[in-house]
Write an enzyme that holds these catalytic residues in place. Structure first.
Site, PDB file in Angstrom:
ATOM      1  N   HIS A   1       7.474  -1.681  12.937  1.00 28.73           N
ATOM      2  CA  HIS A   1       6.407  -2.247  12.118  1.00 28.73           C
ATOM      3  C   HIS A   1       6.801  -3.689  11.805  1.00 28.73           C
ATOM      4  O   HIS A   1       7.859  -4.144  12.252  1.00 28.73           O
ATOM      5  CB  HIS A   1       6.251  -1.380  10.860  1.00 28.73           C
ATOM      6  CG  HIS A   1       5.011  -1.640  10.070  1.00 28.73           C
ATOM      7  ND1 HIS A   1       3.777  -1.797  10.654  1.00 28.73           N
ATOM      8  CD2 HIS A   1       4.806  -1.763   8.731  1.00 28.73           C
ATOM      9  CE1 HIS A   1       2.887  -2.013   9.699  1.00 28.73           C
ATOM     10  NE2 HIS A   1       3.489  -1.996   8.528  1.00 28.73           N
TER      11      HIS A   1
ATOM     12  N   ASP B   1       3.439   3.496   8.821  1.00 29.28           N
ATOM     13  CA  ASP B   1       3.103   2.315   9.621  1.00 29.28           C
ATOM     14  C   ASP B   1       4.091   2.036  10.762  1.00 29.28           C
ATOM     15  O   ASP B   1       5.264   1.752  10.555  1.00 29.28           O
ATOM     16  CB  ASP B   1       2.995   1.104   8.689  1.00 29.28           C
ATOM     17  CG  ASP B   1       1.934   1.330   7.616  1.00 29.28           C
ATOM     18  OD1 ASP B   1       1.467   2.475   7.485  1.00 29.28           O
ATOM     19  OD2 ASP B   1       1.573   0.363   6.917  1.00 29.28           O
TER      20      ASP B   1
ATOM     21  N   HIS C   1      -4.131   6.920   6.414  1.00 27.58           N
ATOM     22  CA  HIS C   1      -3.985   5.459   6.528  1.00 27.58           C
ATOM     23  C   HIS C   1      -5.046   4.879   7.476  1.00 27.58           C
ATOM     24  O   HIS C   1      -4.766   4.055   8.339  1.00 27.58           O
ATOM     25  CB  HIS C   1      -2.565   5.152   7.043  1.00 27.58           C
ATOM     26  CG  HIS C   1      -2.098   3.752   6.769  1.00 27.58           C
ATOM     27  ND1 HIS C   1      -2.455   2.680   7.551  1.00 27.58           N
ATOM     28  CD2 HIS C   1      -1.283   3.244   5.816  1.00 27.58           C
ATOM     29  CE1 HIS C   1      -1.885   1.590   7.088  1.00 27.58           C
ATOM     30  NE2 HIS C   1      -1.167   1.898   6.025  1.00 27.58           N
TER      31      HIS C   1
ATOM     32  N   ASP D   1       0.813  -1.224   0.000  1.00 27.79           N
ATOM     33  CA  ASP D   1       0.000   0.000   0.000  1.00 27.79           C
ATOM     34  C   ASP D   1       0.847   1.275   0.000  1.00 27.79           C
ATOM     35  O   ASP D   1       0.320   2.366  -0.163  1.00 27.79           O
ATOM     36  CB  ASP D   1      -1.011   0.005   1.160  1.00 27.79           C
ATOM     37  CG  ASP D   1      -0.382  -0.244   2.516  1.00 27.79           C
ATOM     38  OD1 ASP D   1       0.596  -1.011   2.586  1.00 27.79           O
ATOM     39  OD2 ASP D   1      -0.868   0.333   3.507  1.00 27.79           O
ATOM     40  N   HIS D   2       2.165   1.138   0.148  1.00 27.82           N
ATOM     41  CA  HIS D   2       3.049   2.309   0.158  1.00 27.82           C
ATOM     42  C   HIS D   2       3.956   2.367  -1.075  1.00 27.82           C
ATOM     43  O   HIS D   2       4.615   3.373  -1.298  1.00 27.82           O
ATOM     44  CB  HIS D   2       3.898   2.326   1.433  1.00 27.82           C
ATOM     45  CG  HIS D   2       3.043   2.399   2.662  1.00 27.82           C
ATOM     46  ND1 HIS D   2       2.816   3.572   3.339  1.00 27.82           N
ATOM     47  CD2 HIS D   2       2.324   1.442   3.297  1.00 27.82           C
ATOM     48  CE1 HIS D   2       1.987   3.333   4.350  1.00 27.82           C
ATOM     49  NE2 HIS D   2       1.679   2.052   4.348  1.00 27.82           N
TER      50      HIS D   2
END
Ligand SMILES: [Zn+2]
Ligand SMILES: [Zn+2]
Length: 288
Positions: free
Chosen positions: A128, A196, A254, A54-55
């Site tokens: 993370h 994150d 996010h 997602d990044h």
């Protein structure tokens, strides 16, 4: 994490004179550039927080467009350990119609990893499920001239002003003028990016005294355990970091899709701890 009807995955563009710095590049970022009327060919640096899809899913598409648009700069790419390997895999997987010059730096140590006369970029390790970094953009302190005093002393515009700005004393008609009497210092601004992670030391270091903090707030605090399990933050935790770090403004991003129909409950929770909070929206622009 998942794009929704109204919200795309993460990508933040920081513009500063000729510098166009992209922080993360979620899927569909190049289309977001189009809609926002920004040119990917102006990009100077790409800062990757971590290598979860997602990044980073938008990198290959963005690079392909840049290659086809005859991007003629060098793209400086920064990311956590593993960035060189992952980037090489992207380049091997796709055959770009063109070539892009890149310089990749894996950030191993906390602190400043790039600086010029105008600003510095810092990174801090956060916690993370894979190596992840929080970033900060720090504008340097500037010497400004007091224009009224300039007029009073009848200093002509030209190279003498440049000298004063550099902190050097000047002489006009035999009269000495001290730089410190006519100039003042203007403090630089700071913007921090915290994706994150769970709350940790690195978050506080990156966010310290920031004028603006853009940070993840995946869950509400009633799902604190789930946040800990998946190594994400709750809106309350993010707001606590903003408060402890003496941040001026907080932008929450996010956010889990479970809150899609009622995003305001996320904002409400953050505001209880940190009043100057706002939700990120696609194409939102903030001038600092
Ligand atoms: Zn992640
Ligand atoms: Zn994520």
């Amino acid at each position: 994490m998942k794009p929704s009807e109204k919200r795309n995955q993460n990508a933040i563009l920081l513009k500063r004179d000729a510098e166009n710095i992209l922080i993360d590049c979620g899927e569909g970022t190049q289309r977001q550039f189009r809609i926002a009327r920004q040119s990917p060919c102006k990009l100077t640096r790409l800062l990757i927080t971590h290598w979860h899809g997602d990044h980073v899913l938008g990198i290959s598409g963005l690079l392909q467009t840049m290659a086809q648009s005859e991007y003629n700069k060098t793209l400086y790419i920064y990311g956590p350990v593993g960035t060189k390997k992952y980037f090489a895999e992207i380049m091997n997987l796709f055959h770009f119609a063109g070539n892009i010059k890149t310089v990749i730096t894996e950030i191993v140590n906390d602190g400043t990893f790039y600086e010029n006369e105008d600003f510095a970029l810092e990174a801090f390790k956060v916690r993370h499920s894979c190596p992840s970094l929080a970033y900060a953009f720090i504008e340097k302190e500037k010497t400004r001239i007091n224009k009224e005093k300039l007029k009073k002393l009848k200093i002509p515009s030209g190279p003498l002003i440049g000298e004063l700005q550099k902190g050097k004393d000047i002489t006009i008609d035999g009269k000495k003028i001290k730089a410190k009497d006519i100039t003042y210092k203007k403090e630089g601004k700071k913007i921090a990016f915290m994706m994150d992670t769970v709350p940790c030391e690195g978050c506080l270091k990156a966010a310290k005294d920031a004028n603006l903090l853009i940070a993840e707030a995946t869950f509400l605090d009633d799902l604190k355990e789930k946040a800990q399990e998946t190594l994400h933050m709750t809106a309350k935790q993010t707001a606590e970091i903003a408060k402890k770090s003496n941040v001026n403004k907080l932008i929450l991003t996010h956010i889990s899709e479970r809150y899609e129909r009622n995003l305001n409950i996320v904002l409400k929770e953050a505001k209880k701890t940190f009043k100057n909070s706002e939700l990120a929206k696609d194409f939102m622009r903030i001038k600092i």
